[in-house]
Design an enzyme around this catalytic site. Structure first.
Site, mmCIF file in Angstrom:
data_model
loop_
_atom_site.group_PDB
_atom_site.id
_atom_site.type_symbol
_atom_site.label_atom_id
_atom_site.label_comp_id
_atom_site.label_asym_id
_atom_site.label_seq_id
_atom_site.Cartn_x
_atom_site.Cartn_y
_atom_site.Cartn_z
ATOM 1 N N HIS A 199 0.855 -1.185 0.000
ATOM 2 C CA HIS A 199 0.000 0.000 0.000
ATOM 3 C C HIS A 199 0.896 1.241 0.000
ATOM 4 O O HIS A 199 1.870 1.296 0.768
ATOM 5 C CB HIS A 199 -0.894 0.004 1.246
ATOM 6 C CG HIS A 199 -1.877 1.132 1.232
ATOM 7 N ND1 HIS A 199 -2.994 1.123 0.431
ATOM 8 C CD2 HIS A 199 -1.884 2.323 1.872
ATOM 9 C CE1 HIS A 199 -3.652 2.259 0.599
ATOM 10 N NE2 HIS A 199 -3.005 3.001 1.462
ATOM 11 N N ASP A 205 -6.704 -3.292 3.170
ATOM 12 C CA ASP A 205 -5.524 -2.663 3.791
ATOM 13 C C ASP A 205 -5.457 -2.911 5.293
ATOM 14 O O ASP A 205 -5.184 -2.001 6.073
ATOM 15 C CB ASP A 205 -5.542 -1.140 3.523
ATOM 16 C CG ASP A 205 -5.577 -0.830 2.035
ATOM 17 O OD1 ASP A 205 -4.994 -1.597 1.256
ATOM 18 O OD2 ASP A 205 -6.183 0.183 1.666
HETATM 19 C C1 GRF Z 1 1.475 0.802 -6.318
HETATM 20 O O1 GRF Z 1 1.603 2.130 -5.947
HETATM 21 C C2 GRF Z 1 1.028 -0.013 -5.136
HETATM 22 O O2 GRF Z 1 1.380 0.522 -3.922
HETATM 23 C C3 GRF Z 1 -0.462 0.007 -5.265
HETATM 24 O O3 GRF Z 1 -0.715 0.009 -6.644
HETATM 25 C C4 GRF Z 1 0.374 0.607 -7.331
HETATM 26 C C5 GRF Z 1 0.769 -0.290 -8.472
HETATM 27 O O4 GRF Z 1 1.596 0.340 -9.358
HETATM 28 N N1 GRF Z 1 -1.053 -1.064 -4.514
HETATM 29 P P1 GRF Z 1 2.289 -0.464 -10.552
HETATM 30 O O5 GRF Z 1 1.181 -0.994 -11.444
HETATM 31 O O6 GRF Z 1 3.093 -1.553 -9.948
HETATM 32 O O7 GRF Z 1 3.128 0.547 -11.261
#
Ligand code: GRF
Length: 201
Positions: free
Chosen positions: A112, A153
């Site tokens: 998260h 979360d």
């Molecule tokens: C990340 O910021 C993660 O924390 C959240 O979703 C986002 C995914 O980004 N759960 P990506 O697709 O890996 O660039």
């Protein structure tokens, strides 16, 4: 799936629905480090960027349907048949159904982009999180890697890392700093989780 010495490789399924930048880092990490491999990318959006990443690496993909995920078997049997040992959520926005949580106890992790329990829960994803952090005038934010339970979360925290929020930072600047933390730490923390699980087995 086996390594060069013929030993079975610990299999990770990455659940992602976005661009997949974290998925990319996780794939790269285990291709270099060994000990485990991303064997499956699970996605609920047929046009998600993460599917191209999987394709480039020759990793199997599974596009899941809402009805089966939430009210059917949650794809549990399929994941078990494939020998998946750990489910890694990386930008997967659907809540994980009880069927899956129960079938993989402490074998589902999520990242998260904030310091939970702050700025978590339904609707708190992506830019919404960083905008809330900015609007509240927080001086720091960061990442939380946690086990997944039936609530958004919410499961036990495995790891947190922090970064400063500077006066004048907008949500994009905050997102950039947080993403750097994610890309560095998530693969390493997953490696530690895998090590613990393989000792237990
Ligand atoms: C990340 O910021 C993660 O924390 C959240 O979703 C986002 C995914 O980004 N759960 P990506 O697709 O890996 O660039």
């Amino acid at each position: 799936m086996s390594d060069a010495a013929g030993a079975a490789v610990f299999k990770i399924a990455v659940f992602a629905s976005g661009t997949g930048s974290n998925a990319q880092k996780i794939i790269d990490h285990f291709q270099a480090a060994g000990g485990a491999a991303v064997a499956l990318v699970v996605c609920n959006k047929p046009d998600a960027g993460v599917l191209h990443i999987a394709g480039r690496h020759g990793i199997a993909t599974l596009i899941i349907e809402k009805e089966r995920f939430f009210r059917g078997d949650g794809y549990v049997a399929l994941l078990q048949e494939k020998g998946i040992g750990l489910l890694v959520l990386a930008g997967f926005l659907w809540k994980v159904p009880p069927a899956l949580v129960n079938a993989f106890p402490r074998r589902i992790v999520n990242i998260h982009p904030a310091l939970l329990p702050k700025w978590g829960g339904r609707g708190m994803y992506g830019a919404h999180v960083h905008e809330a952090v900015r609007a509240a005038g927080e001086q720091e934010t960061g990442i939380t890697i946690h086990y997944v339970d039936e609530h958004y979360d919410h499961g036990d925290v495995i790891f947190q890392a922090r970064c400063a929020v500077h006066p004048g930072d907008d949500a994009t600047a905050i997102a950039r700093a947080v993403q750097q933390l994610e890309h560095y730490h998530y693969p390493r923390v997953i490696e530690e989780v895998v090590k613990k699980l393989t000792v237990e087995e």
